[in-house]
Design a protein around this motif. Sequence first.
Motif, PDB file in Angstrom:
ATOM      1  N   ALA A  32      40.536  41.800  42.978  1.00  0.00           N
ATOM      2  CA  ALA A  32      40.235  40.155  42.656  1.00  0.00           C
ATOM      3  C   ALA A  32      41.460  39.719  42.754  1.00  0.00           C
ATOM      4  O   ALA A  32      41.578  38.656  42.700  1.00  0.00           O
ATOM      5  CB  ALA A  32      39.846  41.203  40.716  1.00  0.00           C
ATOM      6  N   VAL A  33      42.942  40.378  42.068  1.00  0.00           N
ATOM      7  CA  VAL A  33      44.035  39.019  41.694  1.00  0.00           C
ATOM      8  C   VAL A  33      44.581  38.964  42.738  1.00  0.00           C
ATOM      9  O   VAL A  33      44.164  37.130  42.809  1.00  0.00           O
ATOM     10  CB  VAL A  33      45.075  40.306  40.808  1.00  0.00           C
ATOM     11  N   LYS A  34      44.355  39.245  43.891  1.00  0.00           N
ATOM     12  CA  LYS A  34      44.587  38.841  45.373  1.00  0.00           C
ATOM     13  C   LYS A  34      43.501  38.171  45.986  1.00  0.00           C
ATOM     14  O   LYS A  34      43.910  36.812  46.489  1.00  0.00           O
ATOM     15  CB  LYS A  34      44.892  39.911  46.128  1.00  0.00           C
ATOM     16  N   ALA A  35      42.391  38.528  45.654  1.00  0.00           N
ATOM     17  CA  ALA A  35      41.365  37.118  46.128  1.00  0.00           C
ATOM     18  C   ALA A  35      41.394  35.524  44.908  1.00  0.00           C
ATOM     19  O   ALA A  35      41.301  34.990  45.436  1.00  0.00           O
ATOM     20  CB  ALA A  35      40.754  37.437  45.721  1.00  0.00           C
ATOM     21  N   THR A  36      42.298  35.783  44.182  1.00  0.00           N
ATOM     22  CA  THR A  36      42.503  34.489  43.395  1.00  0.00           C
ATOM     23  C   THR A  36      43.104  33.928  43.835  1.00  0.00           C
ATOM     24  O   THR A  36      43.669  33.040  43.463  1.00  0.00           O
ATOM     25  CB  THR A  36      41.878  35.096  41.380  1.00  0.00           C
TER      26      THR A  36
END
Length: 334
Positions: A32-36
């Motif tokens: 989720a962090v990388k997608a953000t």
Amino acid sequence: ISPPPLKMLAEATALLSSINPTIGYGLMAVGAVKATEHAYGFLRGVWKHCLRPRRWLKSRYARSGVEPWAVISGAASGIGKGYALELAKDGFNIFFIDKDESDSIATKKELQQLGVQCDYIIYDFGVLGSSAEAQNLIGSLDGALRGKDVAILINNVAEFQHEEFAQASTETIFRATNVNCHAQAILSSYFIRKLIARPVRSALVSVGTNAAEPQNPRYKFALYGATKSYNHILSSGLEECYGDKLDVMTVIPRQTKTKMNPADYMFTVTPEAHAKAIIDQLGWESKTYGPLIHDLEYNLRFVYTFGIFDAFVQACNKNRSEKMINIYENKKRN
């Protein structure tokens, strides 16, 4: 026996099922962090290239009641000339340093037609190989710039070395260092204290090349890439030390069609398109590739496609690099 793809899928499902739920949640959080991060990068790119206005540069860099000057090395043609034209449109007087007198005369006339003052000196940075020669250059600058309020310095001058390193002469090696390294260092050293001492903000821009980045292929142009990497390191160091006092920008041009780079590489842009993007971002960015197409190219080659698209681009560009080598070899013979 299950077909191989189905068997692999079954094994993967079993492995995921055996993972501790806490670890699974952790992996989901990382994803989720990388997608953000990527979503933010995309939105920032849209703002940077499509929506954000250019700063009012004359208001940012000019002293009240004093006409500001921009100094640009290697501005008689190519992207240096592009920078000069963009800044002249914003009301900056232009002073440039170039070795080509006929191009310098023509560029001065073109800039004056935009309603600004323009002056230049003829100087070949290829001879800038000693402290004594640096003092000669400084003496010329002292005389030519007397009474001029320099607000922006753009270190742009460069020469391309097309020879394989094993075939390069010592003369070529020293000239590459003089033009691609010493020019930036001496000009930055000469101007930086003057820029910092001004009562308003100033800008110091250094122009490198994508060939100087470690991940970017250099084909046979190792000497050019190595000497231009000096620009990146010095510029980022100046930004670290003086970024609170100056707008320091490192420019990393990708494929731009100029006399120095006559090959039609993939994603090539005009000097005008590159220069407009750089001046649009001056005062906002500390490092840039310039136009939107070059940001897209970088991300497609080195971030999102696991090197697949990069391999395709390299294969397409190989014959273009050979074409450029042939152009330079023909110039040497003639």
